[in-house]
Structures are given as C-alpha cells and as structure tokens.
Design a protein around this motif. Structure first.
Motif, PDB file in Angstrom:
ATOM      1  N   ALA A   1      56.536  41.102  41.907  1.00 53.62           N
ATOM      2  CA  ALA A   1      54.756  41.152  41.869  1.00 53.62           C
ATOM      3  C   ALA A   1      54.538  39.750  42.615  1.00 53.62           C
ATOM      4  N   ILE A   2      53.118  39.880  42.850  1.00 50.74           N
ATOM      5  CA  ILE A   2      52.632  38.535  43.469  1.00 50.74           C
ATOM      6  C   ILE A   2      51.324  38.398  42.530  1.00 50.74           C
ATOM      7  N   ALA A   3      51.370  37.018  42.064  1.00 48.98           N
ATOM      8  CA  ALA A   3      50.157  36.650  41.120  1.00 48.98           C
ATOM      9  C   ALA A   3      49.511  35.388  41.778  1.00 48.98           C
ATOM     10  N   MET A   4      48.403  36.010  41.962  1.00 44.62           N
ATOM     11  CA  MET A   4      47.325  34.979  42.935  1.00 44.62           C
ATOM     12  C   MET A   4      46.314  34.870  41.859  1.00 44.62           C
ATOM     13  N   THR A   5      45.473  36.091  41.384  1.00 41.18           N
ATOM     14  CA  THR A   5      44.179  36.067  40.893  1.00 41.18           C
ATOM     15  C   THR A   5      44.352  35.747  39.355  1.00 41.18           C
ATOM     16  N   GLU A   6      43.452  34.632  39.146  1.00 49.63           N
ATOM     17  CA  GLU A   6      43.212  34.221  37.730  1.00 49.63           C
ATOM     18  C   GLU A   6      41.756  34.865  36.903  1.00 49.63           C
TER      19      GLU A   6
ATOM     20  N   THR B   1      39.262  32.973  38.855  1.00 53.41           N
ATOM     21  CA  THR B   1      39.212  32.856  40.342  1.00 53.41           C
ATOM     22  C   THR B   1      39.876  34.155  40.989  1.00 53.41           C
ATOM     23  N   GLY B   2      39.239  34.791  41.929  1.00 56.55           N
ATOM     24  CA  GLY B   2      39.819  36.007  42.606  1.00 56.55           C
ATOM     25  C   GLY B   2      39.689  35.510  44.166  1.00 56.55           C
ATOM     26  N   SER B   3      38.658  35.650  44.675  1.00 53.21           N
ATOM     27  CA  SER B   3      38.176  35.546  45.990  1.00 53.21           C
ATOM     28  C   SER B   3      38.815  34.060  46.621  1.00 53.21           C
ATOM     29  N   ASP B   4      38.239  33.104  45.825  1.00 46.32           N
ATOM     30  CA  ASP B   4      38.373  31.783  46.184  1.00 46.32           C
ATOM     31  C   ASP B   4      39.783  31.273  45.695  1.00 46.32           C
TER      32      ASP B   4
ATOM     33  N   THR C   1      45.634  37.614  36.134  1.00 46.71           N
ATOM     34  CA  THR C   1      45.072  38.703  35.871  1.00 46.71           C
ATOM     35  C   THR C   1      45.128  39.681  36.762  1.00 46.71           C
ATOM     36  N   PHE C   2      44.839  40.984  36.414  1.00 53.64           N
ATOM     37  CA  PHE C   2      44.971  42.141  37.451  1.00 53.64           C
ATOM     38  C   PHE C   2      46.203  42.171  38.223  1.00 53.64           C
ATOM     39  N   ILE C   3      47.361  41.849  37.647  1.00 59.37           N
ATOM     40  CA  ILE C   3      48.671  41.566  38.432  1.00 59.37           C
ATOM     41  C   ILE C   3      49.270  43.032  38.571  1.00 59.37           C
ATOM     42  N   THR C   4      49.454  43.569  39.500  1.00 66.13           N
ATOM     43  CA  THR C   4      50.189  44.827  40.026  1.00 66.13           C
ATOM     44  C   THR C   4      51.663  44.803  39.635  1.00 66.13           C
ATOM     45  N   ASN C   5      52.320  45.477  39.125  1.00 72.11           N
ATOM     46  CA  ASN C   5      53.734  45.668  38.705  1.00 72.11           C
ATOM     47  C   ASN C   5      53.843  44.484  37.578  1.00 72.11           C
TER      48      ASN C   5
ATOM     49  N   ARG D   1      38.491  53.629  45.167  1.00 76.38           N
ATOM     50  CA  ARG D   1      37.346  52.727  44.948  1.00 76.38           C
ATOM     51  C   ARG D   1      37.877  51.195  45.131  1.00 76.38           C
ATOM     52  N   VAL D   2      39.107  51.049  44.636  1.00 77.44           N
ATOM     53  CA  VAL D   2      39.520  49.548  44.432  1.00 77.44           C
ATOM     54  C   VAL D   2      40.105  48.985  45.563  1.00 77.44           C
ATOM     55  N   GLN D   3      40.090  50.021  46.566  1.00 75.90           N
ATOM     56  CA  GLN D   3      40.482  49.563  47.754  1.00 75.90           C
ATOM     57  C   GLN D   3      39.878  48.547  48.577  1.00 75.90           C
TER      58      GLN D   3
ATOM     59  N   ILE E   1      37.960  46.303  46.997  1.00 74.72           N
ATOM     60  CA  ILE E   1      38.096  45.015  46.352  1.00 74.72           C
ATOM     61  C   ILE E   1      39.468  44.483  46.485  1.00 74.72           C
ATOM     62  N   TYR E   2      40.684  45.038  46.269  1.00 68.72           N
ATOM     63  CA  TYR E   2      41.858  44.170  45.996  1.00 68.72           C
ATOM     64  C   TYR E   2      42.087  43.780  47.589  1.00 68.72           C
ATOM     65  N   GLY E   3      43.207  42.867  47.646  1.00 66.52           N
ATOM     66  CA  GLY E   3      43.638  42.575  49.137  1.00 66.52           C
ATOM     67  C   GLY E   3      42.586  41.779  49.819  1.00 66.52           C
ATOM     68  N   GLY E   4      41.709  41.146  49.014  1.00 66.64           N
ATOM     69  CA  GLY E   4      40.425  40.543  49.548  1.00 66.64           C
ATOM     70  C   GLY E   4      39.323  41.262  49.764  1.00 66.64           C
ATOM     71  N   THR E   5      38.062  40.968  48.774  1.00 64.28           N
ATOM     72  CA  THR E   5      37.067  42.153  49.021  1.00 64.28           C
ATOM     73  C   THR E   5      36.596  42.264  50.218  1.00 64.28           C
ATOM     74  N   ASN E   6      36.142  43.436  50.706  1.00 67.79           N
ATOM     75  CA  ASN E   6      35.394  43.726  51.830  1.00 67.79           C
ATOM     76  C   ASN E   6      34.170  42.964  52.398  1.00 67.79           C
ATOM     77  N   GLU E   7      33.831  42.073  51.261  1.00 66.11           N
ATOM     78  CA  GLU E   7      32.721  41.110  51.771  1.00 66.11           C
ATOM     79  C   GLU E   7      33.401  39.890  52.158  1.00 66.11           C
ATOM     80  N   ILE E   8      34.496  39.483  51.712  1.00 61.72           N
ATOM     81  CA  ILE E   8      35.395  38.483  52.175  1.00 61.72           C
ATOM     82  C   ILE E   8      36.026  38.796  53.579  1.00 61.72           C
TER      83      ILE E   8
HETATM   84  C1  FAD Z   1      43.818  47.333  40.497  1.00 64.34           C
HETATM   85  C2  FAD Z   1      43.836  46.037  40.898  1.00 64.34           C
HETATM   86  C3  FAD Z   1      45.094  45.455  41.068  1.00 64.34           C
HETATM   87  C4  FAD Z   1      45.248  44.245  41.647  1.00 64.34           C
HETATM   88  N1  FAD Z   1      46.350  43.720  41.957  1.00 64.34           N
HETATM   89  C5  FAD Z   1      46.583  42.303  42.030  1.00 64.34           C
HETATM   90  C6  FAD Z   1      47.901  41.821  42.341  1.00 64.34           C
HETATM   91  O1  FAD Z   1      48.768  42.352  42.570  1.00 64.34           O
HETATM   92  N2  FAD Z   1      47.924  40.150  42.413  1.00 64.34           N
HETATM   93  C7  FAD Z   1      46.749  39.624  42.399  1.00 64.34           C
HETATM   94  O2  FAD Z   1      46.999  38.253  42.698  1.00 64.34           O
HETATM   95  N3  FAD Z   1      45.539  40.307  42.359  1.00 64.34           N
HETATM   96  C8  FAD Z   1      45.658  41.430  42.266  1.00 64.34           C
HETATM   97  N4  FAD Z   1      44.246  41.927  41.924  1.00 64.34           N
HETATM   98  C9  FAD Z   1      43.030  41.015  42.166  1.00 64.34           C
HETATM   99  C10 FAD Z   1      42.068  41.389  43.222  1.00 64.34           C
HETATM  100  O3  FAD Z   1      42.875  41.016  44.441  1.00 64.34           O
HETATM  101  C11 FAD Z   1      40.749  40.728  43.007  1.00 64.34           C
HETATM  102  O4  FAD Z   1      40.037  41.275  42.036  1.00 64.34           O
HETATM  103  C12 FAD Z   1      39.939  40.285  44.495  1.00 64.34           C
HETATM  104  O5  FAD Z   1      40.586  39.566  45.097  1.00 64.34           O
HETATM  105  C13 FAD Z   1      38.614  39.858  43.887  1.00 64.34           C
HETATM  106  O6  FAD Z   1      38.318  39.020  43.340  1.00 64.34           O
HETATM  107  P1  FAD Z   1      37.712  38.893  41.896  1.00 64.34           P
HETATM  108  O7  FAD Z   1      37.822  40.188  40.929  1.00 64.34           O
HETATM  109  O8  FAD Z   1      37.787  37.459  40.849  1.00 64.34           O
HETATM  110  O9  FAD Z   1      36.179  38.902  42.224  1.00 64.34           O
HETATM  111  P2  FAD Z   1      35.265  37.676  42.802  1.00 64.34           P
HETATM  112  O10 FAD Z   1      35.901  36.797  43.381  1.00 64.34           O
HETATM  113  O11 FAD Z   1      34.603  37.194  41.572  1.00 64.34           O
HETATM  114  O12 FAD Z   1      33.931  38.309  43.427  1.00 64.34           O
HETATM  115  C14 FAD Z   1      33.106  38.999  42.771  1.00 64.34           C
HETATM  116  C15 FAD Z   1      32.060  39.685  44.085  1.00 64.34           C
HETATM  117  O13 FAD Z   1      31.375  38.360  44.707  1.00 64.34           O
HETATM  118  C16 FAD Z   1      31.796  38.466  46.004  1.00 64.34           C
HETATM  119  N5  FAD Z   1      32.008  37.398  46.828  1.00 64.34           N
HETATM  120  C17 FAD Z   1      33.029  36.340  46.297  1.00 64.34           C
HETATM  121  N6  FAD Z   1      32.841  35.521  47.034  1.00 64.34           N
HETATM  122  C18 FAD Z   1      32.091  35.639  48.305  1.00 64.34           C
HETATM  123  C19 FAD Z   1      31.681  35.257  49.374  1.00 64.34           C
HETATM  124  N7  FAD Z   1      32.202  33.840  49.841  1.00 64.34           N
HETATM  125  N8  FAD Z   1      31.000  35.735  50.131  1.00 64.34           N
HETATM  126  C20 FAD Z   1      30.513  37.120  49.967  1.00 64.34           C
HETATM  127  N9  FAD Z   1      30.694  37.449  48.754  1.00 64.34           N
HETATM  128  C21 FAD Z   1      31.526  37.063  47.807  1.00 64.34           C
HETATM  129  C22 FAD Z   1      33.086  39.741  46.218  1.00 64.34           C
HETATM  130  O14 FAD Z   1      33.053  40.059  47.352  1.00 64.34           O
HETATM  131  C23 FAD Z   1      32.545  40.544  44.904  1.00 64.34           C
HETATM  132  O15 FAD Z   1      31.935  41.511  45.526  1.00 64.34           O
HETATM  133  C24 FAD Z   1      44.079  43.294  41.639  1.00 64.34           C
HETATM  134  C25 FAD Z   1      42.843  43.909  41.382  1.00 64.34           C
HETATM  135  C26 FAD Z   1      42.809  45.063  40.928  1.00 64.34           C
HETATM  136  C27 FAD Z   1      41.454  45.543  40.544  1.00 64.34           C
END
Ligand code: FAD
Length: 382
Positions: free
Chosen positions: A122-127, A130-133, A155-159, A359-361, A363-370
């Motif tokens: 697994a890879i654990a980045m998200t907390e 904090t997710g995007s940042d 959190t949200f850690i696949t596998n 739907r989640v595509q 969001i994860y891997g970096g949101t489409n906004e990022i």
């Molecule tokens: C099913 C699932 C599996 C996942 N698997 C993994 C995994 O294996 N490992 C892992 O580490 N993570 C995993 N994730 C986490 C996923 O990568 C994060 O959910 C994602 O990066 C977004 O982070 P966040 O949820 O904290 O959203 P936030 O960062 O809180 O974002 C909330 C909203 O704000 C927007 N936003 C944030 N910053 C900006 C900006 N600068 N400009 C414009 N809009 C912005 C976002 O686009 C989003 O719409 C998983 C998530 C899901 C749902």
C-alpha cells in the motif's frame, strides 16, 4: 474499440493471460467479495504466479523485466472486465517506489515477495487533516539511534487493512515543508504500535479494502528509508506521479469500454414503443458519442505512454490524461446508465457498479481540480 498501435504479439499474449485471470478468478467471485468488502490474499498469489504483479520489476528481483506497457495491459484488462475493486494498481505503484529509488539491498529484500503476491503493498500519503496538500503531512519519522520512531495517522488507504508492506509518506524533518518529506517502508507483521482502524464503507469500489491506519511510537530500522538520503520523498513522489496519473487514464478507458459493451448488449434486447431501444436515434447518437470519446481517450493515453517511454511525459500532460480521462469516464457511464432506464439503477446490472465505482476516479490520485492547477501552472498566464 481502440486499436493500441503499440500492442505487439507479446502484449497480446500477456493481455490474453490477464483477461483469462479476470474472467476465471475475479468475475465469478465479485458478489461474494463485494459482500466481504475485501479480496482474499489467495488471489494475489495466483496473480503473482502468472507474472501479473511483477511484470515490470527487474528480473533479478523476481520480476519479468518488461516495460510499463505490460502494466498498462493489466489495468486495461482489469477495468474492461468491470473490476476496479482489486487494489493491484496501488500495489504496483507502491512497489515502483522501490524499483525506482530503492538500493539494491532494498530491492532484493522487498521486491520478490511483492512480485509473487506473498506480500501486498500500500502507499500511505493521505491523512485525516490533509490530502491534496501533501507537503502538510503531519506523520513524523524521527531518528532515534538506528531506528525511525513513527507517529501519526493515515486515512483512505487502499489495501490498508491487508498490506504487509506500506510505503509511508512521513516528515523526517517536521520543520521543513516539501524537503522534510521522506518515504519509509513499514512492514506491518507483528509491528508494535501499528494499528488498522476502521475499514471504511464506501459508495462504490466495495470490494476494495480502504482503511484508516495509525502509528504510535512505531519503530523501523533506518535502512527502511527508500533510497539513501532523507528529505527526497517529495521529489520521488513528483517523479512517479505522471505514471500513476496515466494509470488512472487507462483505467478510465477500460471502464468506459466495459460500460459501452454492456450498454450495447442491453439496448439491443430492451424494447420500448414496439422497437429496440437501440433503434431510437437518441440511443445511436449517445453510443456514437461514447465510442468517439473512448477512441480519443485511448489515443491520448497511448501518446502519453509513448512520451513516458521516451522520458518525455510532463506532469501537465499526465494531469490532462487523469482529469479528462476520469471526467470522460463519468460522463460515459452516466449516459450508459441512462440508456438502461430503471434497470441501470439496480445493483444486479453491471452498469450500476460501473457508475458508483467511477465517481472516485475524479478524486483520488490528485483531485481533478489539482490536475487543472498543474496544467494551468504550465501555461503562460502572465
Ligand atoms: C477510495 C479511495 C481510495 C484512496 N486510496 C488512497 C491511497 O491508497 N493512498 C493515499 O494516500 N490516499 C488515498 N486516497 C486519498 C485521496 O488521494 C484523497 O482523497 C485526495 O487526494 C483528496 O484529498 P482530500 O480527500 O483530503 O480532499 P481535500 O484536499 O480536502 O480537497 C477537498 C476539495 O478541495 C479541493 N481543493 C483542494 N485544494 C485545492 C486547490 N489548491 N485548488 C482548488 N481546489 C482545491 C479538492 O479538489 C476537493 O474538491 C483514497 C481516496 C479514496 C476516496
């Protein structure tokens, strides 16, 4: 359906093996594993035996030494078969931090078990905070003698609940931002202070193990730092991200093809107003639009793959493949579900799972906004 010009005899043979694996091992078990919310470890071993897990790992470390194209084949076949629940892409992504940046000793230590499926990654980045940042992660790994002392939560850690090996994103220097981030391998078996929290319930991808993890005074040897220098984690993540984002583009492509195929079958069978749903011009136009989008997505992903192969894939182009691919996938599955009418909303029809999984595509891997931020930054906007 798309003709991938890079696919030669060996890719086609590998694709046939992978397709058979999905048809025989995953498709018949989907319902049971969806119910269980997890895929059994035995499946990983079977995939390992077929070379699916280690296709692109070095031969010296249990792999087949093949190019990334073979991984693209796996992710395409997985999604064409209507599955996105098996966390094989995340396993692959985590392992590639070791193949790309690990020392020879680290590769020899970890890769053979990841190739055979004896160990799941697994890879654990998200907390939670904090997710995007990513630079703002709070998990720390502080030197203490010959060990790192790790504290934090992910959190949200696949596998997450099944992983034997976690590539952890942590701060080895909490006072620095990006330069304080390191990647550290955590081997979970019998590890004191490591705990799996909730297995998260999701609207889609229900077979997928997604979990919370906590680290309380966890100790791992300093030799678990990926590479030899602390503070390189952010750079390592940035280098791997283009491929990870392209994987999501290919998975969007495979899932879109799967949706279109199911819909073609359905609209030929279903009748309304005395004719097949297929015979309404609206249906034919919608299907034509979906087929066109699929071809465009395939062409763009293949172009990105060729550029990756040549060491020329930029972050912004990979971001385009990720955002446009996943947005297009969501549009396609939505149109396809609509053509199923009420039956499309019923779980027994595959299009329903394709819809909720899609739907989640975005969001994860970096949101489409990022992704759009990454692209915008590459433009001359001044
Ligand atoms: C099913 C699932 C599996 C996942 N698997 C993994 C995994 O294996 N490992 C892992 O580490 N993570 C995993 N994730 C986490 C996923 O990568 C994060 O959910 C994602 O990066 C977004 O982070 P966040 O949820 O904290 O959203 P936030 O960062 O809180 O974002 C909330 C909203 O704000 C927007 N936003 C944030 N910053 C900006 C900006 N600068 N400009 C414009 N809009 C912005 C976002 O686009 C989003 O719409 C998983 C998530 C899901 C749902």
């Amino acid at each position: 359906m798309p003709n991938h010009m890079w696919m030669r005899e060996d890719h086609n043979a590998f694709a046939a093996t992978v397709k058979r694996f999905f048809d025989e091992e995953i498709t018949p078990n989907k319902d049971a594993w969806t119910e269980a919310g997890v895929i059994p470890k035995s499946l990983w071993k079977k995939a390992g035996t077929l070379g699916i897990l280690g296709a692109t790992f070095p031969e010296a470390h249990g792999g087949l030494g093949l190019s990334r194209h073979f991984d693209a084949v796996t992710f395409l076949e997985q999604t064409k078969a209507g599955d996105s629940g098996w966390g094989v892409s995340v396993h692959n992504i985590a392992a590639h931090y070791i193949t790309a940046f690990g020392t020879e000793e680290q590769k020899a230590r970890w890769l053979p078990d990841l190739a055979s499926g004896d160990k799941i990654a697994a890879i654990a980045m998200t907390e939670p905070g904090t997710g995007s940042d990513l630079q703002a992660v709070k998990t720390t790994a502080l030197r203490d003698g010959n060990e790192y002392l790790i504290n934090g939560a992910k959190t949200f850690i696949t596998n997450g609940a099944t992983a034997d090996l976690i590539v952890l994103v942590a701060k080895t220097d909490p006072t620095a931002k990006g330069r304080g981030v390191s990647l550290i391998v955590v081997e979970t078996e019998g590890l004191e202070g490591f705990a799996v929290g909730r297995r998260l319930k999701k609207m889609g991808m229900k077979r997928n193990d997604t979990a919370e993890l906590s680290f309380t005074d966890v100790r791992v040897p300093l030799t678990n730092l990926i590479g030899t220098e602390e503070g390189q984690g952010f750079v390592q993540l940035m280098q791997q991200l283009p491929w990870e984002r392209l994987i999501l583009g290919y998975m969007a492509l495979g899932a879109s093809q799967c949706a279109l195929e199911h819909t073609l079958t359905y609209v030929k069978e279903r009748k309304a107003f005395g004719q097949r749903v297929m015979d309404f011009q609206n249906t034919r136009f919608k299907l034509a639009e979906c087929a066109t989008k699929i071809e465009l997505l395939a062409a763009f992903c293949d172009q990105c793959l060729a550029e990756l192969d040549a060491g020329q894939l930029t972050a912004e182009k990979a971001a385009m493949a990720k955002w446009w691919g996943t947005q297009t996938q969501c549009e396609i599955v939505d149109e396809c579900l609509q053509l199923h009418g009420g039956y499309g909303y019923m779980s027994e029809y595959p299009i329903s799972e394709l819809y909720t999984d899609a739907r989640v595509q975005k969001i994860y891997g970096g949101t489409n906004e990022i992704m759009k931020e990454v692209i915008a930054r590459s433009l001359d906007l001044d």
